[in-house]
Design an enzyme around this catalytic site. Structure first.
Site, PDB file in Angstrom:
ATOM      1  N   GLY A 153      36.134  25.365  19.444  1.00  0.00           N
ATOM      2  CA  GLY A 153      36.941  25.116  18.254  1.00  0.00           C
ATOM      3  C   GLY A 153      38.215  24.379  18.602  1.00  0.00           C
ATOM      4  N   GLY A 154      38.137  23.484  19.613  1.00  0.00           N
ATOM      5  CA  GLY A 154      39.352  22.871  20.114  1.00  0.00           C
ATOM      6  C   GLY A 154      40.260  23.975  20.637  1.00  0.00           C
ATOM      7  N   SER A 208      33.016  23.153  24.667  1.00  0.00           N
ATOM      8  CA  SER A 208      33.922  22.362  23.837  1.00  0.00           C
ATOM      9  C   SER A 208      35.364  22.771  24.145  1.00  0.00           C
ATOM     10  CB  SER A 208      33.569  22.530  22.356  1.00  0.00           C
ATOM     11  OG  SER A 208      34.226  21.571  21.561  1.00  0.00           O
TER      12      SER A 208
END
Length: 550
Positions: free
Chosen positions: A137-138, A223
């Site tokens: 989610g960043g 991510s």
């Protein structure tokens, strides 16, 4: 991330991530337990559920209050409790935009969010490998309770202990106040990362009671979670608490320099009409107002140098402050502090199909033979190098459509080049080995609004690594419905669990995985049939190096 989707990457990524459907395999919190499981921790006794040979503990507090006068600071000490505390429901996620978390029956986001979840085969004093996962989610969205990363199948199938934390995100976790707020706020630009370190310290002290080995801990993440893992790999405070790491589709090579972080702080104060000497007023600003500024920051920085820096450009994320994060994680070299810690790293072959959906930028997916249109589309991003890039990919992929070339170029440019920098710099360090992979299993599910298949998109690896693509399960939003996906999932999860256990990844149905080197550059391609490929992307990488991208 180079120049892809710079101004609205974060908001669109979050929107797409939140849109992922809740898979049936993870609906475990609604299942009645066979019994309860109790464990004595350093601050009190807790009670989880016991079901199907697995003990599950949710919402365990691992540090104290971070609201009020603790906002932007280290947490208050965790207060012990009397009696038995239930650890059955997820804890609150960090403050973030609405509808971004994917946990079942998950509370609303809150400032006080320092909770963790544990999946273990048993609190039986057995020394199992610990797989400490950092959610994606960043650095702005997500939680450790997302259903696609439910740790049940991974823990049960491979006899490991899985841990996931909630921690501060966005402006709440990465607002840099060191230069204006005094010693109590040292490290303020990295509070989200230091929360994770606090979670690792709690694990070191307590995980033996859950059947885990505190001296065999793997940190990993996808991510934004991969970028968090990159940072932890370079943080002195984290070093005593883990033994190996895996950075997946999130190469955190560089983070935000202090001067850029200072500029972002100045913008926040200006937006709130607060002078630097009155910075304490930040402690009373409603979180909704802080979140609104966070959402606008990419635009506020768009015309400034700061807008080109960071894992997600223009976002609040870790600061290279010289203390908590002494230097960029992998620039100019791999962190010396983790020289002797084995590393895995890799990316998915078709990362950008996910982002094409997230950016609502799918027109190029309809291109077949129109390479002139493709060149026009890519010109803004790659400028004078565009024709050479396209020509190189057409030569190495003679059967590729224009859409295929676009996906290949943007995927490696977004996630692959940074991953290769990490692998190369780890090899150059001459310490523990690094293992490189490409995830290549192809989903037949179509990108919404197109006839183009996702292939191997960003985020699809999550359910595979967690062994959550179960036999007979319903088709996944990203992963599709081909039956062989469950075998691929089991093999991939086995590779990661084996790495957690031994420091070398492997699986029964895969060839031996050699460490990466700078001679024949072997990588493991993970698919229905796994294979070791040498010097993959040789011509493409030579081109990327020649134009200064690698």
């Amino acid at each position: 991330m180079n120049r892809i989707g710079r101004r609205d990457f974060l908001s669109r990524l979050s929107l797409a991530t939140a849109a992922l459907s809740i898979p049936n395999y993870a609906r475990s919190s609604s299942i009645k337990p066979d019994e309860f499981a109790e464990v004595e921790t350093s601050h009190g006794r807790i009670r989880g559920i016991r079901k199907g040979g697995l003990s599950i503990f949710r919402g365990i507090p691992y540090a104290g209050r971070i609201s009020g006068d603790r906002r932007f600071r280290r947490p208050a000490p965790l207060e012990p409790w009397k009696g038995v505390r239930d650890a059955i429901q997820l804890g609150a996620p960090s403050i973030q935009p609405p509808n971004q978390t994917r946990g079942e029956n998950e509370p609303r986001p809150a400032e006080d969010c320092l909770f963790l979840n544990i999946w273990t085969p048993g609190n039986d004093n057995k020394k199992r490998p610990v797989m400490f996962y950092n959610h994606g989610g960043g650095f702005a969205t997500g939680s450790g309770g997302a259903v696609d990363q439910d740790g049940s199948n991974l823990a049960r199938s491979f006899d490991v202990v899985v841990v996931e934390t909630n921690h501060r995100l966005g402006i709440m976790g990465y607002l840099y106040l060191d230069e204006i707020a005094g010693s109590d706020y040292t490290g303020s630009g990295n509070m989200g990362m230091l929360d994770i370190v606090a979670g690792l310290a709690w694990v070191n002290k307590n995980i033996a009671a859950f059947g885990g080995d505190p001296n065999n801990v793997m940190i990993w993440g996808e991510s934004g979670g991969g970028a968090k893992t990159s940072c932890l790999y370079a943080m002195p405070e984290a070093a005593p608490y883990f033994n190996k790491a895996s950075i997946e589709s999130g190469p955190g090579v560089r983070m935000i320099p202090r001067e850029v972080a200072s500029e972002m702080t100045a913008i926040v104060l200006q937006e709130l009409n607060i002078s630097p000497k009155d910075w304490r007023k930040l402690l009373e600003v409603p979180v909704a107002d802080l979140l609104s500024i966070q959402q606008k920051m990419p635009q506020l920085l768009a015309t400034r140098n700061g807008g080109r820096v960071g894992f997600v450009p223009g976002s609040f994320s870790p600061v290279v402050d010289g203390i908590a994060l002494p230097h960029h994680p992998f620039d100019p070299s791999a962190p010396e502090i983790s020289r002797n810690k084995p590393l895995m790293t890799g990316w998915n072959e078709d990362e950008f199909t996910f982002f094409a959906m997230a950016f609502r930028d799918t027109d190029a997916l309809k291109l077949t033979t129109d390479f002139e249109a493709l060149q026009t589309k890519m010109q803004t991003q790659f400028g004078a190098d565009t024709k050479r890039i396209i020509d190189t990919y057409r030569q190495t992929r003679p059967k590729a459509t224009a859409a295929d070339v676009w996906i290949a170029v943007t995927s490696i440019n977004m996630m692959g080049l940074g991953t290769l920098q990490i692998a190369e710099r780890k090899v150059q360090q001459g310490g523990a080995p690094v293992y490189l992979y490409n995830f290549g299993y192809k989903s037949e599910a179509k990108v919404p609004g197109t006839d183009y298949a996702f292939g191997t998109p960003h985020a699809m690896d999550i359910t595979f690594k967690f062994n959550n693509e179960v036999p007979g399960g319903q088709p996944g939003f990203l992963s599709g419905g081909r039956p062989e996906r469950s075998d691929v999932s089991h093999t991939m999860a086995e590779m990661w669990a084996t790495f957690a256990r031994t420091g070398k990844p492997g699986a029964k149905n895969a060839p031996e995985w050699p460490a990466y080197n700078l001679t024949d550059r072997p990588l493991m391609r993970i698919d229905s049939k796994c294979e070791v490929l040498k010097n993959r992307f040789h011509d493409e990488l030579a081109m990327w190096k020649s134009i200064g991208k690698l």
